[in-house]
Design an enzyme around this catalytic site. Structure first.
Site, PDB file in Angstrom:
ATOM      1  N   THR A   1     -45.439 -38.869 -68.441  1.00 29.05           N
ATOM      2  CA  THR A   1     -45.586 -38.919 -66.980  1.00 29.05           C
ATOM      3  C   THR A   1     -44.305 -38.427 -66.293  1.00 29.05           C
ATOM      4  OG1 THR A   1     -47.017 -40.836 -67.259  1.00 29.05           O
ATOM      5  CG2 THR A   1     -46.145 -40.460 -65.050  1.00 29.05           C
ATOM      6  N   VAL A   2     -43.178 -39.044 -66.632  1.00 37.25           N
ATOM      7  CA  VAL A   2     -41.931 -38.701 -65.936  1.00 37.25           C
ATOM      8  C   VAL A   2     -41.403 -37.339 -66.398  1.00 37.25           C
ATOM      9  CG1 VAL A   2     -39.592 -39.478 -65.386  1.00 37.25           C
ATOM     10  CG2 VAL A   2     -41.396 -41.172 -65.747  1.00 37.25           C
TER      11      VAL A   2
ATOM     12  N   GLU B   1     -30.502 -43.504 -61.985  1.00 38.11           N
ATOM     13  CA  GLU B   1     -31.100 -43.906 -60.704  1.00 38.11           C
ATOM     14  C   GLU B   1     -32.585 -44.268 -60.831  1.00 38.11           C
ATOM     15  OE1 GLU B   1     -29.395 -44.157 -57.420  1.00 38.11           O
ATOM     16  OE2 GLU B   1     -31.203 -45.350 -57.479  1.00 38.11           O
TER      17      GLU B   1
ATOM     18  N   ILE C   1     -36.843 -44.741 -55.263  1.00 35.38           N
ATOM     19  CA  ILE C   1     -35.977 -45.324 -54.227  1.00 35.38           C
ATOM     20  C   ILE C   1     -34.516 -45.274 -54.680  1.00 35.38           C
ATOM     21  CG2 ILE C   1     -35.462 -47.384 -52.865  1.00 35.38           C
ATOM     22  CD1 ILE C   1     -38.248 -48.414 -53.474  1.00 35.38           C
TER      23      ILE C   1
ATOM     24  N   GLU D   1     -47.205 -49.673 -67.153  1.00 37.23           N
ATOM     25  CA  GLU D   1     -46.626 -49.284 -68.435  1.00 37.23           C
ATOM     26  C   GLU D   1     -47.761 -49.126 -69.452  1.00 37.23           C
ATOM     27  OE1 GLU D   1     -43.082 -48.994 -68.941  1.00 37.23           O
ATOM     28  OE2 GLU D   1     -43.212 -49.110 -66.784  1.00 37.23           O
TER      29      GLU D   1
ATOM     30  N   LYS E   1     -35.328 -54.743 -64.288  1.00 34.02           N
ATOM     31  CA  LYS E   1     -34.750 -54.091 -63.101  1.00 34.02           C
ATOM     32  C   LYS E   1     -33.810 -55.049 -62.360  1.00 34.02           C
ATOM     33  CE  LYS E   1     -38.819 -51.121 -62.815  1.00 34.02           C
ATOM     34  NZ  LYS E   1     -40.191 -51.014 -62.320  1.00 34.02           N
TER      35      LYS E   1
ATOM     36  N   GLY F   1     -44.489 -43.612 -60.779  1.00 26.18           N
ATOM     37  CA  GLY F   1     -45.316 -42.408 -60.714  1.00 26.18           C
ATOM     38  C   GLY F   1     -44.530 -41.149 -61.041  1.00 26.18           C
TER      39      GLY F   1
HETATM   40  P1  NAP Z   1     -44.790 -41.701 -71.369  1.00 26.37           P
HETATM   41  O1  NAP Z   1     -45.767 -41.120 -70.423  1.00 26.37           O
HETATM   42  O2  NAP Z   1     -45.274 -42.640 -72.410  1.00 26.37           O
HETATM   43  O3  NAP Z   1     -44.008 -40.502 -72.055  1.00 26.37           O
HETATM   44  C1  NAP Z   1     -43.115 -40.651 -73.134  1.00 26.37           C
HETATM   45  C2  NAP Z   1     -42.765 -39.291 -73.683  1.00 26.37           C
HETATM   46  O4  NAP Z   1     -41.745 -39.431 -74.654  1.00 26.37           O
HETATM   47  C3  NAP Z   1     -43.938 -38.576 -74.371  1.00 26.37           C
HETATM   48  O5  NAP Z   1     -43.876 -37.197 -74.106  1.00 26.37           O
HETATM   49  C4  NAP Z   1     -43.711 -38.846 -75.857  1.00 26.37           C
HETATM   50  O6  NAP Z   1     -44.167 -37.796 -76.704  1.00 26.37           O
HETATM   51  C5  NAP Z   1     -42.197 -38.878 -75.925  1.00 26.37           C
HETATM   52  N1  NAP Z   1     -41.724 -39.800 -76.969  1.00 26.37           N
HETATM   53  C6  NAP Z   1     -41.839 -41.138 -77.006  1.00 26.37           C
HETATM   54  N2  NAP Z   1     -41.274 -41.633 -78.125  1.00 26.37           N
HETATM   55  C7  NAP Z   1     -40.817 -40.568 -78.816  1.00 26.37           C
HETATM   56  C8  NAP Z   1     -40.149 -40.415 -80.061  1.00 26.37           C
HETATM   57  N3  NAP Z   1     -39.838 -41.469 -80.821  1.00 26.37           N
HETATM   58  N4  NAP Z   1     -39.804 -39.165 -80.458  1.00 26.37           N
HETATM   59  C9  NAP Z   1     -40.126 -38.100 -79.716  1.00 26.37           C
HETATM   60  N5  NAP Z   1     -40.758 -38.183 -78.506  1.00 26.37           N
HETATM   61  C10 NAP Z   1     -41.097 -39.395 -78.085  1.00 26.37           C
HETATM   62  O7  NAP Z   1     -43.652 -42.522 -70.569  1.00 26.37           O
HETATM   63  P2  NAP Z   1     -43.255 -42.352 -69.035  1.00 26.37           P
HETATM   64  O8  NAP Z   1     -44.154 -43.160 -68.183  1.00 26.37           O
HETATM   65  O9  NAP Z   1     -43.033 -40.931 -68.715  1.00 26.37           O
HETATM   66  O10 NAP Z   1     -41.860 -43.151 -69.022  1.00 26.37           O
HETATM   67  C11 NAP Z   1     -40.711 -42.598 -69.580  1.00 26.37           C
HETATM   68  C12 NAP Z   1     -39.512 -43.475 -69.251  1.00 26.37           C
HETATM   69  O11 NAP Z   1     -39.328 -43.539 -67.847  1.00 26.37           O
HETATM   70  C13 NAP Z   1     -39.628 -44.924 -69.720  1.00 26.37           C
HETATM   71  O12 NAP Z   1     -38.350 -45.393 -70.091  1.00 26.37           O
HETATM   72  C14 NAP Z   1     -40.102 -45.654 -68.471  1.00 26.37           C
HETATM   73  O13 NAP Z   1     -39.793 -47.022 -68.464  1.00 26.37           O
HETATM   74  C15 NAP Z   1     -39.338 -44.900 -67.410  1.00 26.37           C
HETATM   75  N6  NAP Z   1     -39.928 -44.946 -66.069  1.00 26.37           N
HETATM   76  C16 NAP Z   1     -41.229 -44.641 -65.909  1.00 26.37           C
HETATM   77  C17 NAP Z   1     -41.770 -44.651 -64.628  1.00 26.37           C
HETATM   78  C18 NAP Z   1     -43.220 -44.308 -64.388  1.00 26.37           C
HETATM   79  O14 NAP Z   1     -43.659 -44.384 -63.249  1.00 26.37           O
HETATM   80  N7  NAP Z   1     -43.964 -43.917 -65.387  1.00 26.37           N
HETATM   81  C19 NAP Z   1     -40.954 -44.991 -63.543  1.00 26.37           C
HETATM   82  C20 NAP Z   1     -39.600 -45.287 -63.759  1.00 26.37           C
HETATM   83  C21 NAP Z   1     -39.086 -45.264 -65.032  1.00 26.37           C
HETATM   84  P3  NAP Z   1     -45.716 -37.377 -76.803  1.00 26.37           P
HETATM   85  O15 NAP Z   1     -46.037 -36.703 -75.507  1.00 26.37           O
HETATM   86  O16 NAP Z   1     -45.784 -36.454 -77.941  1.00 26.37           O
HETATM   87  O17 NAP Z   1     -46.457 -38.665 -77.001  1.00 26.37           O
HETATM   88  N1  HSE Z   2     -44.671 -49.852 -64.524  1.00 29.56           N
HETATM   89  C1  HSE Z   2     -43.686 -49.738 -63.508  1.00 29.56           C
HETATM   90  C2  HSE Z   2     -44.239 -50.266 -62.201  1.00 29.56           C
HETATM   91  C3  HSE Z   2     -43.268 -48.309 -63.279  1.00 29.56           C
HETATM   92  O1  HSE Z   2     -45.419 -50.588 -62.115  1.00 29.56           O
HETATM   93  O2  HSE Z   2     -43.459 -50.368 -61.258  1.00 29.56           O
HETATM   94  C4  HSE Z   2     -42.082 -47.951 -64.061  1.00 29.56           C
HETATM   95  O3  HSE Z   2     -40.941 -48.596 -63.617  1.00 29.56           O
END
Ligand code: NAP
Ligand code: HSE
Length: 428
Positions: free
Chosen positions: A13-14, A128, A135, A189, A204, A301
């Site tokens: 996603t990110v 950040e 934010i 998540e 957080k 998001g």
């Molecule tokens: P996600 O959609 O699950 O994406 C994770 C990505 O990392 C995927 O592309 C996955 O590969 C790759 N990956 C995971 N483990 C790996 C490994 N061991 N070796 C190689 N590649 C690996 O997660 P996300 O939602 O983008 O979140 C990413 C980070 O941002 C997390 O730390 C999360 O807490 C943080 N975050 C997320 C949000 C949000 O809104 N989603 C907001 C703030 C912070 P594949 O594509 O091949 O599976």
């Molecule tokens: N799962 C989190 C939320 C997004 O719902 O705020 C990543 O920080």
């Protein structure tokens, strides 16, 4: 034009958001940074997965190819999890790369190690996006508000739970339906337990409290309770009391130590945090000079989180241009105690099912009195011939006294069930 080369860890996603935003802003980088940002390699787990708009030759499933690439100056970690993320970041910093991360789980637990390693290697480690997604809050706490003695940080920092509570409160939706919708919208998540049980918010809060109070707070220091027990009845009472129920992260710096907790709380509708709806997040900060300040926006998001990540990347790129990376590392120069949760004072809303007979209220009041719990309000509704619902709202009392009082109340024969115990936010 000069190129700054980037290694991207994760394309979920990110990661996709970061990739798209860097492409979208390519034409202004020369003016804002004075260099072109080029994503050179992308680490993924499943190299065979088809990814729209991505040239497969950029993908790798071997992180060494990024850490050992001497041309890469910035590593963006958006893969999540503790390992191998920590090892890769540490190795990247030691190899002289600057790192931007959105990984709150890792930073909340291992922030000191990561920041110390960045400092030792005179590199930037910016995060950040790890708190409240789009934010700006880390930079304001570390830099813009650095002149303050910050005493309180209160936040709605989980989009999933705020979305669920909003839907339950405004549309009468059931918990499970609202959670499913939040997952479809990409807020939750992968395992939503971390969202609904308050763990994501606690991480957080640990990060924000560490920065705001200059003293390391880790997730296990943060009392954590989720929203899974909140019912439509509790939400109806909150409305009756001109309040709403929000999952609040509350951190305070008191004379006796740091207080940190995440729990559902009733908050009066006039408080600015009460109007934060849907998946929006907000952080309310009190400092001795700034007074009250509130930061509001999208906390999760694809693009809002990418906004924070790319902002950090641009900052690092500017530091690289001026040869001044590694300026701000760990700001925790104090070692303050964290207060035991039992010694923290809160107001409580208690809803119970009792036998409809004389003396019930008096015996409940006696128990409360024994444990120094002062009663602020009593409401009896939904009375039937045999049973009644009794609601008691208390003044501020130490958590441990309330726990003892509730234990004794449970054993009183006319009290059939303690249906809800919800804290009331009563300001700083
Ligand atoms: P996600 O959609 O699950 O994406 C994770 C990505 O990392 C995927 O592309 C996955 O590969 C790759 N990956 C995971 N483990 C790996 C490994 N061991 N070796 C190689 N590649 C690996 O997660 P996300 O939602 O983008 O979140 C990413 C980070 O941002 C997390 O730390 C999360 O807490 C943080 N975050 C997320 C949000 C949000 O809104 N989603 C907001 C703030 C912070 P594949 O594509 O091949 O599976
Ligand atoms: N799962 C989190 C939320 C997004 O719902 O705020 C990543 O920080």
């Amino acid at each position: 034009m000069e190129k700054i080369k980037i290694g991207l860890l994760g394309l979920g996603t990110v990661g996709m958001g970061v990739y798209k935003l860097i492409q979208r802003r390519a034409d202004v980088m020369e003016k804002t940074v004075g260099a072109e940002l080029e994503i050179r390699k992308i680490l993924v787990h499943n190299i065979n997965k088809k990814r729209e708009g991505i040239d497969a030759s950029f993908l790798t499933d071997d992180w060494h190819q990024i850490v050992e690439d001497e041309d890469i100056q910035i590593v963006i970690e958006v893969m999540g999890g503790m390992e191998p993320a920590k090892t890769i970041i540490m190795e990247a910093l030691k190899a002289g790369k600057n790192v931007v991360s959105a990984n709150k789980d890792l930073i909340a637990q291992e922030g000191r190690d990561l920041l110390d390693t960045a400092h030792e290697n005179k590199r930037d480690f910016l995060f950040e996006a790890a708190v409240a997604g789009g934010i700006p809050i880390i930079r304001p706490l570390k830099q813009c508000l650095a002149g303050n003695d910050i005493t309180d940080v209160i936040g709605i920092v989980n989009g999933t739970t705020n979305y669920i509570l909003t839907k339950m409160s405004e549309d009468g939706m059931e918990f499970a339906d609202a959670l499913k919708k939040a997952q479809e919208l990409g807020y939750a998540e992968a395992d939503p337990t971390a969202d609904v049980e308050g763990l994501d918010a606690a991480r957080k809060v640990a990060i924000m409290a560490s920065i705001a109070f200059h003293s390391r707070v880790v997730p296990s220091d943060v009392y954590t309770q989720g929203i899974t027990k909140i019912t439509a009845r509790d939400i109806a009472y909150a409305k009756e009391f001109d309040s709403v129920i929000k999952l609040l992260g509350v951190a305070g710096n008191t004379e006796e130590g740091i207080e940190a907790g995440v729990c559902p709380m009733m908050i009066h509708k006039d408080h600015p945090l009460a109007s934060v709806r849907e998946s929006f997040n907000a952080v309310f900060v009190h400092g001795d000079a700034v007074d009250d300040a509130m930061f509001y926006g999208r906390g999760a998001g694809e693009m809002p989180t990418a906004s924070a990540v790319v902002g950090d990347v641009i900052d690092v790129a500017r530091d690289l241009k001026y040869g001044c990376t590694g300026r701000i590392s760990c700001t925790c120069y104090k070692e303050l105690p964290v207060k035991k949760w039992g010694d923290v004072k809160n107001k409580f809303f208690i809803r119970m099912q009792v036998k409809n007979q004389p003396g019930v209220l008096a015996s409940a009041a006696q128990v409360f009195g024994r444990y120094k719990v002062s009663i602020a309000r009593v409401v009896q509704e939904h009375t039937e011939p045999e049973m009644a619902e009794l609601v008691i709202v208390t003044e501020k009392v130490k958590e441990k006294y309330m726990e003892n009082a509730l234990d004794e109340l449970k054993s009183l024969p006319p009290i059939c069930e303690i249906s809800s115990v919800i804290r009331e936010y009563s300001g700083t």
